[in-house]
Design a protein around this motif. Structure first.
Motif, PDB file in Angstrom:
ATOM      1  N   ALA A   8       0.853  -1.198   0.000  1.00  0.00           N
ATOM      2  CA  ALA A   8       0.000   0.000   0.000  1.00  0.00           C
ATOM      3  C   ALA A   8       0.883   1.240   0.000  1.00  0.00           C
ATOM      4  N   VAL A   9       1.520   1.495  -1.132  1.00  0.00           N
ATOM      5  CA  VAL A   9       2.468   2.597  -1.274  1.00  0.00           C
ATOM      6  C   VAL A   9       1.928   3.564  -2.319  1.00  0.00           C
ATOM      7  N   GLY A  10       1.948   4.840  -1.995  1.00  0.00           N
ATOM      8  CA  GLY A  10       1.344   5.843  -2.867  1.00  0.00           C
ATOM      9  C   GLY A  10       2.254   6.411  -3.924  1.00  0.00           C
ATOM     10  N   ARG A  11       3.546   6.035  -3.900  1.00  0.00           N
ATOM     11  CA  ARG A  11       4.476   6.609  -4.871  1.00  0.00           C
ATOM     12  C   ARG A  11       5.637   5.654  -5.104  1.00  0.00           C
ATOM     13  N   ALA A  12       5.963   5.409  -6.357  1.00  0.00           N
ATOM     14  CA  ALA A  12       7.136   4.605  -6.689  1.00  0.00           C
ATOM     15  C   ALA A  12       8.403   5.366  -6.333  1.00  0.00           C
ATOM     16  N   GLY A  13       9.473   4.653  -6.145  1.00  0.00           N
ATOM     17  CA  GLY A  13      10.741   5.289  -5.810  1.00  0.00           C
ATOM     18  C   GLY A  13      11.394   5.943  -7.023  1.00  0.00           C
ATOM     19  N   ASP A  14      12.149   6.994  -6.784  1.00  0.00           N
ATOM     20  CA  ASP A  14      12.871   7.651  -7.870  1.00  0.00           C
ATOM     21  C   ASP A  14      13.950   6.746  -8.442  1.00  0.00           C
ATOM     22  N   ARG A  15      14.529   5.883  -7.613  1.00  0.00           N
ATOM     23  CA  ARG A  15      15.542   4.934  -8.081  1.00  0.00           C
ATOM     24  C   ARG A  15      14.915   3.661  -8.643  1.00  0.00           C
ATOM     25  N   THR A  16      13.800   3.246  -8.071  1.00  0.00           N
ATOM     26  CA  THR A  16      13.194   1.999  -8.531  1.00  0.00           C
ATOM     27  C   THR A  16      12.465   2.155  -9.866  1.00  0.00           C
ATOM     28  N   PHE A  17      11.847   3.296 -10.097  1.00  0.00           N
ATOM     29  CA  PHE A  17      11.014   3.440 -11.288  1.00  0.00           C
ATOM     30  C   PHE A  17      11.791   3.259 -12.594  1.00  0.00           C
ATOM     31  N   PRO A  18      12.970   3.839 -12.751  1.00  0.00           N
ATOM     32  CA  PRO A  18      13.702   3.604 -14.006  1.00  0.00           C
ATOM     33  C   PRO A  18      14.051   2.133 -14.226  1.00  0.00           C
ATOM     34  N   VAL A  19      14.345   1.413 -13.159  1.00  0.00           N
ATOM     35  CA  VAL A  19      14.648  -0.012 -13.293  1.00  0.00           C
ATOM     36  C   VAL A  19      13.411  -0.782 -13.735  1.00  0.00           C
ATOM     37  N   ILE A  20      12.282  -0.473 -13.122  1.00  0.00           N
ATOM     38  CA  ILE A  20      11.029  -1.134 -13.500  1.00  0.00           C
ATOM     39  C   ILE A  20      10.695  -0.852 -14.962  1.00  0.00           C
ATOM     40  N   ARG A  21      10.820   0.394 -15.358  1.00  0.00           N
ATOM     41  CA  ARG A  21      10.487   0.771 -16.733  1.00  0.00           C
ATOM     42  C   ARG A  21      11.365   0.031 -17.735  1.00  0.00           C
ATOM     43  N   GLU A  22      12.623  -0.205 -17.396  1.00  0.00           N
ATOM     44  CA  GLU A  22      13.555  -0.839 -18.327  1.00  0.00           C
ATOM     45  C   GLU A  22      13.484  -2.361 -18.290  1.00  0.00           C
ATOM     46  N   ARG A  23      13.238  -2.951 -17.107  1.00  0.00           N
ATOM     47  CA  ARG A  23      13.455  -4.402 -16.966  1.00  0.00           C
ATOM     48  C   ARG A  23      12.213  -5.223 -16.638  1.00  0.00           C
ATOM     49  N   VAL A  24      11.102  -4.574 -16.337  1.00  0.00           N
ATOM     50  CA  VAL A  24       9.866  -5.300 -16.049  1.00  0.00           C
ATOM     51  C   VAL A  24       8.995  -5.278 -17.296  1.00  0.00           C
ATOM     52  N   ASP A  25       8.530  -6.446 -17.723  1.00  0.00           N
ATOM     53  CA  ASP A  25       7.812  -6.567 -18.984  1.00  0.00           C
ATOM     54  C   ASP A  25       6.385  -6.034 -18.923  1.00  0.00           C
ATOM     55  N   GLU A  26       5.742  -6.180 -17.768  1.00  0.00           N
ATOM     56  CA  GLU A  26       4.335  -5.800 -17.657  1.00  0.00           C
ATOM     57  C   GLU A  26       3.987  -5.596 -16.191  1.00  0.00           C
ATOM     58  N   VAL A  27       3.102  -4.647 -15.916  1.00  0.00           N
ATOM     59  CA  VAL A  27       2.576  -4.438 -14.565  1.00  0.00           C
ATOM     60  C   VAL A  27       1.060  -4.477 -14.639  1.00  0.00           C
ATOM     61  N   VAL A  28       0.456  -5.322 -13.809  1.00  0.00           N
ATOM     62  CA  VAL A  28      -1.002  -5.477 -13.788  1.00  0.00           C
ATOM     63  C   VAL A  28      -1.508  -5.209 -12.377  1.00  0.00           C
ATOM     64  N   THR A  29      -2.832  -5.120 -12.240  1.00  0.00           N
ATOM     65  CA  THR A  29      -3.423  -4.898 -10.918  1.00  0.00           C
ATOM     66  C   THR A  29      -4.447  -5.987 -10.613  1.00  0.00           C
ATOM     67  N   VAL A  30      -4.635  -6.229  -9.314  1.00  0.00           N
ATOM     68  CA  VAL A  30      -5.640  -7.177  -8.835  1.00  0.00           C
ATOM     69  C   VAL A  30      -6.487  -6.497  -7.766  1.00  0.00           C
ATOM     70  N   SER A  31      -7.708  -6.977  -7.617  1.00  0.00           N
ATOM     71  CA  SER A  31      -8.628  -6.383  -6.648  1.00  0.00           C
ATOM     72  C   SER A  31      -8.453  -7.017  -5.277  1.00  0.00           C
ATOM     73  N   ASP A  32      -8.964  -6.352  -4.253  1.00  0.00           N
ATOM     74  CA  ASP A  32      -8.916  -6.915  -2.901  1.00  0.00           C
ATOM     75  C   ASP A  32      -9.648  -8.250  -2.801  1.00  0.00           C
ATOM     76  N   PRO A  33     -10.842  -8.404  -3.393  1.00  0.00           N
ATOM     77  CA  PRO A  33     -11.481  -9.727  -3.352  1.00  0.00           C
ATOM     78  C   PRO A  33     -10.635 -10.816  -3.999  1.00  0.00           C
ATOM     79  N   GLU A  34      -9.923 -10.479  -5.068  1.00  0.00           N
ATOM     80  CA  GLU A  34      -9.043 -11.468  -5.709  1.00  0.00           C
ATOM     81  C   GLU A  34      -7.865 -11.828  -4.810  1.00  0.00           C
ATOM     82  N   ILE A  35      -7.329 -10.844  -4.109  1.00  0.00           N
ATOM     83  CA  ILE A  35      -6.254 -11.113  -3.150  1.00  0.00           C
ATOM     84  C   ILE A  35      -6.773 -11.984  -2.013  1.00  0.00           C
ATOM     85  N   ALA A  36      -7.963 -11.667  -1.511  1.00  0.00           N
ATOM     86  CA  ALA A  36      -8.557 -12.461  -0.430  1.00  0.00           C
ATOM     87  C   ALA A  36      -8.757 -13.904  -0.857  1.00  0.00           C
TER      88      ALA A  36
END
Length: 403
Positions: free
Chosen positions: A232-260
């Protein structure tokens, strides 16, 4: 930017402070999905989550002056425990600022690992601001939960283990909060095998990284709302975001009921207790939130198991409701002897089990000769729920589903 060599060096520094956690083939989740699913069970890690890895590497790289002055951080849970244990093992004094409403179990655990806990503020932001005050006043070193390359490298040692234990992996699925965990893992995985896909998963109510990728820059959410408090974080890190943008293929979201649902499945089928953040990656696999082929080898990371008991009760209840295993309904009876017995008989004949009954003869919205009844029922799935309601209504009982 963070490199594979940084992650390998972190592994040497961490040594036996963190255990090599297991990967285990899941017949259940493979059958559910058609993929070959091998969860990585990081909740078996010391402190119950991955955070000990990054905290140990960060403290191991501190200059002597910082080690003597001590460290400070802010956290509501897993990072607090990781820093406390890592600092204690290194002989470094650690002050951990936690929100005043932090679960007492996590406060006690952090103190048990040797950290000095300071309760301050109504939320994480207030706790973090106070931690930075202590940093300045006492000249302590602030250990960031994710936006630090040494922390990222420590978390990335999980990626090394995944490729060693499951070299045939096609896709690694990782929860994302601020991005430190996936930045480290993606760096390790892509450095060893660039053909392996890395998918990040966020809660719908805390989708800061997903939103940032769409907009092409780091964005801050006004508020976060999810049962997965570890991400439950409201902001990505300034150092982490460039790494994610370059090396992570896809980012998706799931709902709370799906997590439960994923938490419930892990507990019932794998006998594994996961927190909300820990179950998010598996939830994305089960729900097919991203595309994958039949037979694809997928490693979802179960990153932690430190779930508060009260939260667990709520989550399990929601999971049961989503699966049609729990039903709360309201109906109206004629206020006469034997009416409640007849209703209970119908329910028993349809093989539903009564948890609780509330019988109210004074409810304002029913007639003087009637009684309102609420029932909590154990049911056997959505088809059973629908059949039970049909039977009750056919016998003259009006039904209002409450849960």
């Amino acid at each position: 930017m963070l490199t594979l060599d940084d992650v390998r060096a972190a592994r040497e520094r961490i040594g036996d402070a963190a255990v090599h956690t297991p990967i285990d083939y899941s017949h259940t989740f493979s059958r559910f999905t058609g993929a070959e699913v091998y969860p990585k069970y990081e909740q078996f890690q010391r402190t119950g989550a991955f955070k000990i890895r990054g905290a140990t590497n960060r403290i191991a790289t501190l200059p002597e002056s910082a080690r003597e002055a001590g460290v400070v951080t802010a956290s509501a849970g897993n990072h607090a425990q990781g820093v406390a244990l890592a600092a204690t093992r290194a002989g470094v004094d650690a002050t951990i600022v936690m929100p005043e409403n932090a679960p007492i179990s996590k406060v006690k655990a952090t103190e048990g690992y040797g950290g000095t806990v300071v309760l301050h503020g109504a939320d994480y932001d207030a706790a973090q601001a106070h931690a930075h005050d202590i940093e300045r006043e006492e000249d302590r070193f602030y250990v960031h939960a994710f936006d630090d390359e040494d922390v990222m490298a420590g978390q990335g040692t999980i990626g090394l283990e995944i490729l060693e234990d499951c070299p045939e992996v096609d896709t690694v699925v990782v929860p994302i909060g601020g991005g430190g965990l996936i930045s480290g893992i993606a760096t390790a995985v892509k450095g060893l095998d660039d053909d392996v896909r890395v998918v990040g998963v966020q809660a719908e109510g805390a989708s800061s990284v997903a939103d940032s990728l769409v907009k092409g820059e780091v964005v801050s959410l006004d508020a976060v709302d999810t049962i997965a408090d570890g991400i439950a974080v409201g902001r990505a890190g300034d150092r982490t975001f460039p790494v994610i943008r370059e090396r992570v293929d896809e980012v998706v979201t799931v709902s709370d009921p799906e997590i439960a649902m994923a938490i419930t499945y892990l507990l019932e089928r794998s006998k594994v207790l996961a927190e909300g953040a820990g179950a998010a990656a598996l939830a994305a696999v089960i729900e097919g939130t991203f595309d994958y082929d039949e037979g694809e080898v997928i490693v979802p990371l179960v990153c932690g198991g430190n779930i508060d008991s009260n939260t667990l009760t709520t989550v399990l209840m929601r999971g049961l409701i989503e699966r049609g295993r729990y039903l709360r309904l309201k109906t109206v009876l004629t206020d006469e002897p034997g009416a409640l017995r007849r209703l209970a008989t119908v329910i028993a004949e349809e093989r539903a089990n009564i948890y609780a009954i509330q019988h109210d003869r004074t409810a304002r919205d029913v007639g003087m000769s009637s009684a309102e009844v609420e029932l909590d029922l154990e049911t056997r799935g959505h088809d059973h729920v629908e059949h039970l309601i049909d039977v009750l209504e056919s016998k003259g009982y009006p039904v209002e589903v409450l849960l």
